[in-house]
Design a protein around this motif. Structure first.
Motif, mmCIF file in Angstrom:
data_model
loop_
_atom_site.group_PDB
_atom_site.id
_atom_site.type_symbol
_atom_site.label_atom_id
_atom_site.label_comp_id
_atom_site.label_asym_id
_atom_site.label_seq_id
_atom_site.Cartn_x
_atom_site.Cartn_y
_atom_site.Cartn_z
ATOM 1 N N VAL A 267 12.007 -6.756 -13.176
ATOM 2 C CA VAL A 267 12.964 -7.598 -12.462
ATOM 3 C C VAL A 267 13.282 -6.987 -11.095
ATOM 4 O O VAL A 267 13.359 -7.687 -10.080
ATOM 5 C CB VAL A 267 14.253 -7.774 -13.290
ATOM 6 C CG1 VAL A 267 15.324 -8.513 -12.486
ATOM 7 C CG2 VAL A 267 13.953 -8.536 -14.573
ATOM 8 N N TYR A 268 13.449 -5.669 -11.083
ATOM 9 C CA TYR A 268 13.743 -4.931 -9.845
ATOM 10 C C TYR A 268 12.628 -5.097 -8.819
ATOM 11 O O TYR A 268 12.876 -5.251 -7.615
ATOM 12 C CB TYR A 268 13.955 -3.464 -10.225
ATOM 13 C CG TYR A 268 13.963 -2.464 -9.110
ATOM 14 C CD1 TYR A 268 14.969 -2.451 -8.141
ATOM 15 C CD2 TYR A 268 12.978 -1.470 -9.038
ATOM 16 C CE1 TYR A 268 14.992 -1.489 -7.135
ATOM 17 C CE2 TYR A 268 12.991 -0.517 -8.048
ATOM 18 C CZ TYR A 268 13.996 -0.530 -7.095
ATOM 19 O OH TYR A 268 14.009 0.422 -6.102
ATOM 20 N N ALA A 269 11.370 -5.079 -9.282
ATOM 21 C CA ALA A 269 10.217 -5.159 -8.377
ATOM 22 C C ALA A 269 9.502 -6.496 -8.493
ATOM 23 O O ALA A 269 8.307 -6.587 -8.243
ATOM 24 C CB ALA A 269 9.242 -4.014 -8.673
ATOM 25 N N ARG A 270 10.242 -7.559 -8.854
ATOM 26 C CA ARG A 270 9.599 -8.845 -9.113
ATOM 27 C C ARG A 270 8.906 -9.418 -7.883
ATOM 28 O O ARG A 270 7.845 -10.042 -7.993
ATOM 29 C CB ARG A 270 10.624 -9.844 -9.644
ATOM 30 C CG ARG A 270 11.791 -10.128 -8.710
ATOM 31 C CD ARG A 270 12.811 -11.034 -9.396
ATOM 32 N NE ARG A 270 13.967 -11.293 -8.546
ATOM 33 C CZ ARG A 270 15.031 -10.505 -8.493
ATOM 34 N NH1 ARG A 270 15.069 -9.400 -9.225
ATOM 35 N NH2 ARG A 270 16.057 -10.796 -7.720
ATOM 36 N N ALA A 271 9.462 -9.219 -6.709
ATOM 37 C CA ALA A 271 8.846 -9.763 -5.496
ATOM 38 C C ALA A 271 7.489 -9.113 -5.247
ATOM 39 O O ALA A 271 6.517 -9.784 -4.872
ATOM 40 C CB ALA A 271 9.766 -9.556 -4.297
ATOM 41 N N GLU A 272 7.410 -7.799 -5.473
ATOM 42 C CA GLU A 272 6.145 -7.080 -5.250
ATOM 43 C C GLU A 272 5.087 -7.503 -6.266
ATOM 44 O O GLU A 272 3.913 -7.705 -5.913
ATOM 45 C CB GLU A 272 6.380 -5.567 -5.335
ATOM 46 C CG GLU A 272 7.113 -4.971 -4.148
ATOM 47 C CD GLU A 272 8.591 -5.352 -4.095
ATOM 48 O OE1 GLU A 272 9.158 -5.398 -2.989
ATOM 49 O OE2 GLU A 272 9.182 -5.613 -5.166
ATOM 50 N N GLU A 283 -3.226 -3.408 -3.739
ATOM 51 C CA GLU A 283 -3.093 -2.720 -2.455
ATOM 52 C C GLU A 283 -2.102 -3.425 -1.538
ATOM 53 O O GLU A 283 -1.455 -2.792 -0.715
ATOM 54 C CB GLU A 283 -4.457 -2.630 -1.752
ATOM 55 C CG GLU A 283 -5.384 -1.583 -2.327
ATOM 56 C CD GLU A 283 -6.624 -1.415 -1.457
ATOM 57 O OE1 GLU A 283 -6.968 -2.354 -0.722
ATOM 58 O OE2 GLU A 283 -7.237 -0.341 -1.531
ATOM 59 N N SER A 284 -1.962 -4.743 -1.700
ATOM 60 C CA SER A 284 -1.078 -5.495 -0.821
ATOM 61 C C SER A 284 0.377 -5.087 -0.975
ATOM 62 O O SER A 284 1.194 -5.353 -0.089
ATOM 63 C CB SER A 284 -1.227 -6.999 -1.088
ATOM 64 O OG SER A 284 -0.762 -7.327 -2.383
ATOM 65 N N VAL A 285 0.724 -4.454 -2.100
ATOM 66 C CA VAL A 285 2.120 -4.081 -2.335
ATOM 67 C C VAL A 285 2.316 -2.578 -2.450
ATOM 68 O O VAL A 285 3.420 -2.129 -2.775
ATOM 69 C CB VAL A 285 2.666 -4.775 -3.601
ATOM 70 C CG1 VAL A 285 2.673 -6.279 -3.427
ATOM 71 C CG2 VAL A 285 1.865 -4.389 -4.842
ATOM 72 N N LEU A 286 1.282 -1.793 -2.184
ATOM 73 C CA LEU A 286 1.409 -0.336 -2.317
ATOM 74 C C LEU A 286 2.564 0.230 -1.487
ATOM 75 O O LEU A 286 3.374 1.007 -2.005
ATOM 76 C CB LEU A 286 0.091 0.349 -1.945
ATOM 77 C CG LEU A 286 0.105 1.887 -1.922
ATOM 78 C CD1 LEU A 286 0.526 2.439 -3.282
ATOM 79 C CD2 LEU A 286 -1.261 2.443 -1.525
#
Length: 453
Positions: A267-272, A283-286
């Protein structure tokens, strides 16, 4: 009787939801899927748009990893700890990826995804696989480790070789520790400030994330549609089902070893994670995942070493797919692999999977090398997977990324440097008072409680 309208449930803020990057990416995905279905001829054009976004992200990954690792090692000042972190990470990577390979074989034997293959038995065209892999080849064990050593420092950055950049960063950080921070303050300050500038550039690029999500969805639906589901439904179900079970195991391990909730982290990193699914690329969210892990109690030294290394050594989703795909090929062409042959396949895949990162068509290369070693499945059988490979990207990307994030938390806990209280606060959207609530894009961070309360 009071006529006052009831207030919305506590914690739910529609305005915050509309402003959140997660909502923008999800909306872009839906719109892109609609456009791809209605206007399939535009698929190739949208693919170029998505590729442009990925190129923008990749151009900053190498300098960012270099800066984060150098500052993390220099500020920690403990080279023995750096060595321990690296060793623990590699041991953990090897154990988990081998387990993923074995788990994939277990699922493949139980589900039999290739039995009665609905697509029939097309001509086994090795040339189609060669075209997919663009005549690349896996480096082999010796070649893989030699390739970690760059020909030149500039070349490592120019060719975007992440492990080479990581080696340079470790050497540079170690040198600053030996020289002494007090004798090289300008160098350390320069690298530290460069990292801030690069994160700001990442913020600019990430504003294009909804555009990339829209283009990727339009390309996927326009190019493949839903027709592949009918022929490869059993294979897709086996891969995604086994990945879900594997993620549940990761959740249990994270809870037992660190006390943290994998669901809360998602939930915390849902956008990534949504963006990774949309672009079919971890790689797009590293850069953003590194920020999220640092904000969740993992120090720079651990995050900078474990996460980038995991992108080459810890491909859990890819390992599951390789095992199931191998059995799918054998079953589709009527070959019954013995337990001994499957054991050999695991050993070969353990070696070939380590050189997969960054090589076009690497899954096909690894599978080709494996069936060649077995001498019982035609090499051309790899072509049976061409139509289904793109449909597996979501499973591979999410499982790979989750595995690396869990590894970062676990290694940090083993080293005794994980701030579990900071992690729980971050998962609930509570940032420390001394730290401004600003994300990597330089915009106010979205309140995580908006969707969790």
């Amino acid at each position: 009787m009071s006529t006052t309208a009831q207030a919305p449930p506590a914690g739910f803020r529609p305005a915050a939801l509309l402003r959140s990057p997660f909502f923008h990416v999800v909306l872009a995905l839906v719109l892109g899927a609609v456009v791809g279905e209605v206007w399939p001829a535009s698929a190739e054009t949208f693919q170029q748009v998505a590729n442009g976004f990925l190129k923008l992200i990749k151009m900053v990954i190498s300098p960012l990893v270099f800066c984060v690792v150098v500052t993390g090692i220099a500020k920690a000042g403990d080279l023995k700890a750096v060595g321990r972190i690296g060793l623990k990470a590699l041991i953990r990577f090897e154990a988990v990826t081998t387990a993923a390979l074995v788990f994939g074989l277990l699922v493949g034997n139980l589900v039999q995804p290739g039995a009665g293959f609905a697509g029939g038995h097309p001509v086994l065209d090795e040339g189609a696989v060669d075209a997919k892999t663009a005549d690349n080849h896996l480096p082999g064990v010796t070649g893989f480790f030699l390739d970690i050593i760059p020909t030149s420092a500039v070349g490592a950055f120019a060719e975007n070789k992440l492990l080479q950049v990581l080696l340079l960063a470790v050497l540079c950080g170690a040198a600053i520790v030996h020289v002494g921070r007090e004798r090289a303050p300008l160098v350390l300050n320069l690298v530290d400030q460069a990292a801030e500038v690069i994160f700001k550039i990442v913020g600019y690029v990430m504003k294009l994330a909804p555009v990339a999500a829209f283009a990727s969805a339009a390309y996927l639906i326009g190019q493949y549609g839903l027709q592949a589901l009918s022929s490869y439904g059993k294979l897709i179900a086996a891969c995604y089902g086994s990945a879900l079970l594997f993620v549940l195991v990761l959740a249990v391990l994270l809870k037992v070893l660190t006390g943290l909730s994998l669901w809360r982290f998602l939930v915390y990193a849902r956008a990534e994670f949504t963006l990774a699914v949309a672009t079919a690329s971890s790689e797009s969210v590293l850069p953003r995942i590194m920020q999220k892990l640092r904000g969740a109690g993992c120090p720079e030294s651990t995050t900078g070493l474990v996460l980038p290394t995991g992108y080459s050594f810890n491909l859990d989703g890819a390992s599951i797919y390789l095992s199931i795909a191998l059995l799918f090929m054998a079953q589709a062409v009527g070959v019954d692999l013995t337990l001994g042959q499957q054991a050999v396949a695991v050993l070969v895949l353990v070696l070939t999977s380590k050189g997969m990162a960054g090589i076009p068509g690497s899954a096909f290369l690894a599978l080709s090398a494996t069936v060649t070693a077995l001498h019982v499945v035609p090499v051309g059988a790899v072509a049976l997977l061409l139509a289904a490979d793109r449909l597996m990207d979501t499973m591979r990307v999410v499982t790979n990324l989750l595995g690396n994030c869990v590894a970062t938390f676990v290694v940090a806990r083993w080293e005794g440097v994980l701030d579990a209280d900071a992690a729980r606060a971050a998962f609930l959207g509570k940032t420390p008072a001394a730290d401004p609530a600003v994300d990597a894009a330089g915009t106010p961070a979205e309140p995580e409680t908006a969707l969790t309360s």
